[in-house]
Scaffold this active site. Structure first.
Site, PDB file in Angstrom:
ATOM      1  N   ASN A 269       0.783  -1.234   0.000  1.00  0.00           N
ATOM      2  CA  ASN A 269       0.000   0.000   0.000  1.00  0.00           C
ATOM      3  C   ASN A 269       0.818   1.289   0.000  1.00  0.00           C
ATOM      4  O   ASN A 269       0.296   2.368   0.258  1.00  0.00           O
ATOM      5  CB  ASN A 269      -0.965  -0.013   1.186  1.00  0.00           C
ATOM      6  CG  ASN A 269      -2.132  -0.948   0.923  1.00  0.00           C
ATOM      7  OD1 ASN A 269      -2.494  -1.183  -0.235  1.00  0.00           O
ATOM      8  ND2 ASN A 269      -2.723  -1.494   1.979  1.00  0.00           N
TER       9      ASN A 269
ATOM     10  N   ASN B 266      -5.527  -4.954   3.029  1.00  0.00           N
ATOM     11  CA  ASN B 266      -6.310  -4.043   3.866  1.00  0.00           C
ATOM     12  C   ASN B 266      -7.385  -3.243   3.150  1.00  0.00           C
ATOM     13  O   ASN B 266      -7.600  -2.069   3.454  1.00  0.00           O
ATOM     14  CB  ASN B 266      -5.363  -3.134   4.656  1.00  0.00           C
ATOM     15  CG  ASN B 266      -4.850  -3.883   5.870  1.00  0.00           C
ATOM     16  OD1 ASN B 266      -5.624  -4.601   6.518  1.00  0.00           O
ATOM     17  ND2 ASN B 266      -3.578  -3.764   6.161  1.00  0.00           N
TER      18      ASN B 266
ATOM     19  N   SER C 206       4.717  -8.300   8.356  1.00  0.00           N
ATOM     20  CA  SER C 206       3.661  -7.402   7.880  1.00  0.00           C
ATOM     21  C   SER C 206       2.729  -8.185   6.955  1.00  0.00           C
ATOM     22  O   SER C 206       3.087  -9.275   6.468  1.00  0.00           O
ATOM     23  CB  SER C 206       4.275  -6.234   7.113  1.00  0.00           C
ATOM     24  OG  SER C 206       4.719  -6.695   5.838  1.00  0.00           O
ATOM     25  N   THR C 207       1.549  -7.615   6.712  1.00  0.00           N
ATOM     26  CA  THR C 207       0.603  -8.269   5.811  1.00  0.00           C
ATOM     27  C   THR C 207       1.256  -8.555   4.453  1.00  0.00           C
ATOM     28  O   THR C 207       1.081  -9.628   3.877  1.00  0.00           O
ATOM     29  CB  THR C 207      -0.625  -7.362   5.599  1.00  0.00           C
ATOM     30  OG1 THR C 207      -1.164  -7.030   6.876  1.00  0.00           O
ATOM     31  CG2 THR C 207      -1.682  -8.055   4.774  1.00  0.00           C
ATOM     32  N   GLY C 208       2.033  -7.582   3.954  1.00  0.00           N
ATOM     33  CA  GLY C 208       2.652  -7.753   2.641  1.00  0.00           C
ATOM     34  C   GLY C 208       3.613  -8.944   2.615  1.00  0.00           C
ATOM     35  O   GLY C 208       3.596  -9.747   1.675  1.00  0.00           O
TER      36      GLY C 208
ATOM     37  N   TRP D 102       7.433  -0.037  -0.369  1.00  0.00           N
ATOM     38  CA  TRP D 102       8.462   1.014  -0.254  1.00  0.00           C
ATOM     39  C   TRP D 102       8.273   1.684   1.102  1.00  0.00           C
ATOM     40  O   TRP D 102       7.617   2.710   1.225  1.00  0.00           O
ATOM     41  CB  TRP D 102       8.356   2.033  -1.407  1.00  0.00           C
ATOM     42  CG  TRP D 102       9.504   3.005  -1.379  1.00  0.00           C
ATOM     43  CD1 TRP D 102       9.498   4.257  -0.825  1.00  0.00           C
ATOM     44  CD2 TRP D 102      10.825   2.794  -1.889  1.00  0.00           C
ATOM     45  NE1 TRP D 102      10.740   4.840  -0.956  1.00  0.00           N
ATOM     46  CE2 TRP D 102      11.574   3.960  -1.606  1.00  0.00           C
ATOM     47  CE3 TRP D 102      11.461   1.723  -2.532  1.00  0.00           C
ATOM     48  CZ2 TRP D 102      12.911   4.082  -1.977  1.00  0.00           C
ATOM     49  CZ3 TRP D 102      12.785   1.856  -2.896  1.00  0.00           C
ATOM     50  CH2 TRP D 102      13.502   3.026  -2.621  1.00  0.00           C
TER      51      TRP D 102
ATOM     52  N   HIS E  41       6.007  -3.970  13.299  1.00  0.00           N
ATOM     53  CA  HIS E  41       6.643  -4.397  12.057  1.00  0.00           C
ATOM     54  C   HIS E  41       8.069  -3.885  11.900  1.00  0.00           C
ATOM     55  O   HIS E  41       8.449  -2.884  12.489  1.00  0.00           O
ATOM     56  CB  HIS E  41       5.840  -3.916  10.853  1.00  0.00           C
ATOM     57  CG  HIS E  41       4.452  -4.428  10.836  1.00  0.00           C
ATOM     58  ND1 HIS E  41       4.151  -5.747  11.051  1.00  0.00           N
ATOM     59  CD2 HIS E  41       3.272  -3.803  10.620  1.00  0.00           C
ATOM     60  CE1 HIS E  41       2.848  -5.901  10.985  1.00  0.00           C
ATOM     61  NE2 HIS E  41       2.286  -4.743  10.729  1.00  0.00           N
TER      62      HIS E  41
HETATM   63  N1  CTP Z   1       3.981  -1.561   2.621  1.00  0.00           N
HETATM   64  C1  CTP Z   1       5.248  -1.102   2.275  1.00  0.00           C
HETATM   65  N2  CTP Z   1       5.535   0.234   2.374  1.00  0.00           N
HETATM   66  C2  CTP Z   1       4.623   1.109   2.813  1.00  0.00           C
HETATM   67  C3  CTP Z   1       3.327   0.655   3.189  1.00  0.00           C
HETATM   68  C4  CTP Z   1       3.047  -0.687   3.086  1.00  0.00           C
HETATM   69  O1  CTP Z   1       6.112  -1.886   1.886  1.00  0.00           O
HETATM   70  N3  CTP Z   1       4.925   2.404   2.864  1.00  0.00           N
HETATM   71  C5  CTP Z   1       3.667  -2.984   2.448  1.00  0.00           C
HETATM   72  C6  CTP Z   1       3.845  -3.784   3.732  1.00  0.00           C
HETATM   73  O2  CTP Z   1       4.321  -5.066   3.407  1.00  0.00           O
HETATM   74  C7  CTP Z   1       2.437  -3.848   4.275  1.00  0.00           C
HETATM   75  C8  CTP Z   1       1.593  -3.910   3.017  1.00  0.00           C
HETATM   76  O3  CTP Z   1       2.298  -3.086   2.082  1.00  0.00           O
HETATM   77  O4  CTP Z   1       2.201  -4.981   5.084  1.00  0.00           O
HETATM   78  C9  CTP Z   1       0.176  -3.407   3.192  1.00  0.00           C
HETATM   79  O5  CTP Z   1       0.175  -2.128   3.791  1.00  0.00           O
HETATM   80  P1  CTP Z   1      -0.644  -1.832   5.137  1.00  0.00           P
HETATM   81  O6  CTP Z   1      -2.070  -1.988   4.839  1.00  0.00           O
HETATM   82  O7  CTP Z   1      -0.193  -0.550   5.726  1.00  0.00           O
HETATM   83  O8  CTP Z   1      -0.050  -3.056   6.011  1.00  0.00           O
HETATM   84  P2  CTP Z   1      -0.119  -3.671   7.467  1.00  0.00           P
HETATM   85  O9  CTP Z   1       0.874  -4.760   7.571  1.00  0.00           O
HETATM   86  O10 CTP Z   1      -1.510  -3.997   7.781  1.00  0.00           O
HETATM   87  O11 CTP Z   1       0.367  -2.549   8.415  1.00  0.00           O
HETATM   88  P3  CTP Z   1      -0.215  -2.254   9.853  1.00  0.00           P
HETATM   89  O12 CTP Z   1      -0.489  -3.558  10.512  1.00  0.00           O
HETATM   90  O13 CTP Z   1       0.888  -1.491  10.527  1.00  0.00           O
HETATM   91  O14 CTP Z   1      -1.469  -1.431   9.594  1.00  0.00           O
END
Ligand code: CTP
EC number: 2.4.99.-
Length: 319
Positions: free
Chosen positions: A109, A132, A241-243, A263, A293
């Protein structure tokens, strides 16, 4: 396992090193990128020692009965009751059973996607995984719209849908889910206490509106197994992380995995600011200790895998 362990200098390198390594080097690496199929197979085999994504991607109906009490995966002292609604939405069999694809996109994201023009390329993959419940329609040119599999942390209800306080929030949510059709909606409902009300509201809306989306709820062992795999490969991640979770799962189903929107840095290679999310104003929380994370470490890991042909990481524009 020497094959996959990453050089210490790579992991310890600061964000600056990545930036200093220069856009030219990075883009060159993208241009000359070639899949390394034997490495892809080896990674799949190694991950299978820790988890089987076909099974661990979701618990199934026969795992529980309504009224069962389970312990939260990351907070074992607290418990959750399996409600009637939740039970009725558990799949009979894994939604990923026997599904195999030549190419997959895992879309993170990051704001790096803005102005990337990657929408068409992302949608051209056989299977597209998103995170998400990120909005797509307004950003289609940069992120595409195809969503075969989409995750939703319970916190999304609060963050993006006003905690369902108003009818219009609920309508917006139902509309978003109805666009997904029969895609998989993956809800990590058993991780930590706090989101149970949100999960119940989501489940109730899905049932009430007879939405066709295919709900999935990750197994109780998934996150530990994923963490175990990366730890064994010397990647010390507190909580993936989710990604990263999605990439790890995708290795089971996809021969070629392309990552977009990864990124976790506030600036791009030219020093231009990059939003944390392409669609909202959330800040870079993981630079503080409050975040569970370690995305920069994850990114470096993925970057090494990109250079070795195990996956393709796109952080620039798509031509
Ligand atoms: N991601 C990234 N760089 C960013 C934002 C997100 O590499 N600036 C990647 C991460 O792997 C992240 C995935 O995109 O897990 C999805 O983004 P997000 O929805 O923000 O992930 P979450 O893991 O759910 O983060 P959080 O639990 O902190 O909300």
């Amino acid at each position: 396992d020497g094959e996959l362990s990453l050089s210490r200098s790579m992991i310890n390198s600061s964000d600056k090193t990545i930036r200093k390594s220069g856009s030219s080097i990075f883009h060159h690496a993208v241009e000359g990128w070639k899949i390394n199929s034997s490495l892809v197979m080896e990674i799949r085999k190694n991950i299978l020692r820790f988890l089987d994504a076909e099974r661990d991607v979701s618990v199934v109906k026969s795992s529980f009965k309504p009224g069962d009490v389970i312990h939260y995966v990351l907070d074992r002292r607290r418990t959750l009751n399996i409600s009637q609604d939740l039970h009725s939405l558990l799949p009979e069999v894994s939604p990923m059973k026997n599904r195999r694809f030549k190419t997959c996109a895992v879309v993170g994201n990051s704001g790096i996607l803005l102005d990337s023009g990657c929408g068409k390329e992302i949608d051209s993959h056989d299977f597209v995984i998103r995170c998400n419940l990120a909005p797509v329609v307004e950003f289609a040119a940069d992120v595409g719209t195809k969503s075969d599999f989409i995750t939703m942390n319970p916190s999304v209800v609060q963050r993006a849908f006003g905690g369902f306080r108003n009818e219009s929030d609920r309508e917006k949510f139902v509309h978003r889910l109805s666009m997904l059709n029969e895609s998989v909606l993956w809800i990590p409902a058993f991780m930590v206490k706090g989101g149970e009300k949100h999960v119940e509201w989501v489940n109730a809306l899905i049932l009430k509106n007879k939405l066709k989306v295919r709900t999935a709820y990750p197994s109780l062992r998934l996150i530990h197994a994923v963490r175990g795999y990366w730890l064994t490969n010397k990647v010390h991640i507190k909580r993936p992380s989710t990604g990263l979770l999605m990439y790890t799962l995708a290795t089971r189903f996809c021969d070629e995995i392309h990552l977009y929107g990864f990124w976790p840095f506030p600036k791009d290679l030219h020093g231009k600011p990059v939003k944390y999310h392409y669609y909202d104003d959330l800040k870079y929380r993981y630079f503080s200790n409050a975040s569970p994370h370690r995305m920069p470490l994850e990114f470096k890991t993925l970057y090494v895998l990109h250079n070795r042909g195990a996956l393709k990481l796109t952080t620039g524009k798509c031509i």
